[in-house]
Design a protein around this motif. Structure first.
Motif, PDB file in Angstrom:
ATOM      1  N   GLU A 281       1.134  -1.782  -0.254  1.00  0.00           N
ATOM      2  CA  GLU A 281      -0.148  -0.437  -0.311  1.00  0.00           C
ATOM      3  C   GLU A 281       0.851   1.274   0.235  1.00  0.00           C
TER       4      GLU A 281
ATOM      5  N   ASP B 280       0.056   4.339   0.008  1.00  0.00           N
ATOM      6  CA  ASP B 280      -0.676   5.678   0.593  1.00  0.00           C
ATOM      7  C   ASP B 280      -0.230   5.600   2.224  1.00  0.00           C
ATOM      8  N   HIS B 281       0.746   6.116   3.123  1.00  0.00           N
ATOM      9  CA  HIS B 281       1.783   6.045   4.470  1.00  0.00           C
ATOM     10  C   HIS B 281      -0.056   6.105   5.537  1.00  0.00           C
ATOM     11  N   ASP B 282      -0.726   6.720   5.098  1.00  0.00           N
ATOM     12  CA  ASP B 282      -1.844   6.460   6.486  1.00  0.00           C
ATOM     13  C   ASP B 282      -2.454   5.769   6.016  1.00  0.00           C
ATOM     14  N   ALA B 283      -3.163   4.534   5.265  1.00  0.00           N
ATOM     15  CA  ALA B 283      -3.910   4.037   4.943  1.00  0.00           C
ATOM     16  C   ALA B 283      -3.145   2.824   4.962  1.00  0.00           C
TER      17      ALA B 283
ATOM     18  N   CYS C 139       4.919  -0.494   2.511  1.00  0.00           N
ATOM     19  CA  CYS C 139       4.363   0.836   2.467  1.00  0.00           C
ATOM     20  C   CYS C 139       5.727   1.011   0.968  1.00  0.00           C
TER      21      CYS C 139
ATOM     22  N   ASP D 171       4.891   0.717  -3.531  1.00  0.00           N
ATOM     23  CA  ASP D 171       3.339   0.417  -4.798  1.00  0.00           C
ATOM     24  C   ASP D 171       3.993  -0.893  -5.672  1.00  0.00           C
TER      25      ASP D 171
ATOM     26  N   HIS E  84      -4.258   3.575 -12.299  1.00  0.00           N
ATOM     27  CA  HIS E  84      -3.557   5.168 -11.501  1.00  0.00           C
ATOM     28  C   HIS E  84      -1.597   5.051 -11.726  1.00  0.00           C
TER      29      HIS E  84
END
Length: 209
Positions: free
Chosen positions: A36, A38-41, A57, A59, A79
């Motif tokens: 993932e 996105d750091h927050d997710a 963390c 892609d 994306h």
């Protein structure tokens, strides 16, 4: 779309979000590696600390030193600007009999405000998604989802160039109950069109150049 258990098999979940699908795959017996960017997710998913689930963390292109039986990309491919490089990367990640499962937004004519806000490079049709995989994967199943959401997506995102309204005022919202019922119907009967495409494909045994 994939039948049977996952005992002894590795599933890579690219763009795993906060980890909901990781749990479903784990319950089927898979060893799960979730990526993932996105750091927050990622932090939310990492808080779960589930055995047999490894989280990174990063892609798709951060995946290294692992071969998988199944690679899953839920709303990820759109994306990635370098579509061809992404398909090649997935091909190399999978074992010889590996399976790819992808979902993507459907129909280029629906490209609108929502896609721009999320950083999409494209939407797909069944033919264009097949072309993207040609020479690397043999399509087993492909179908549209979200038929009943088509007018909503077109009107707000494509025509008005605006965000979607907050239709849902809690789980007991009448509109939410109706929409959920329609989605359950569609799940069983299928649909000729939709806002998304889901596909399952097998790694081809013969590479074409």
């Amino acid at each position: 779309m994939v039948r049977g258990g996952g005992e002894g098999r590795t599933l890579i979940n690219v763009g795993c979000g906060v980890g909901h699908f990781n749990r479903l795959a784990l319950d089927r017996g898979f060893r799960v590696i979730g990526y993932e960017p996105d750091h927050d997710a990622f932090l939310i998913a990492d808080e779960q600390k589930v055995e047999n689930v490894e989280l990174v963390c990063g892609d798709l292109f951060a995946v290294t030193n692992v071969r998988a039986d199944i690679v899953v990309l839920h709303d990820v491919l759109e994306h990635i600007d370098a579509e061809g490089a992404a398909i090649e990367k997935i091909f190399d990640l999978l074992k010889s009999d590996g399976i790819l499962i992808i979902s993507v937004p459907a129909f280029e004519r629906l490209f609108g405000f929502h896609d721009e806000q999320l950083g999409h490079f494209r939407r797909y049709s069944k033919p264009s998604l097949r072309r993207a995989l040609r020479g690397r994967f043999d399509v087993v199943k492909i179908r549209y989802l979200g038929f009943f959401a088509l007018p909503v997506v077109y009107y707000f995102s494509t025509f008005r160039k605006a965000g979607y309204p907050d239709f849902v005022q809690g789980e007991q919202s009448l509109k939410m109950r109706i929409f959920s019922f329609l989605m359950r119907v569609e799940k069983h009967v299928g649909s000729p069109l939709g806002t998304s495409i889901i596909l399952m494909a097998r790694k081809t045994q013969k590479r074409s150049y």
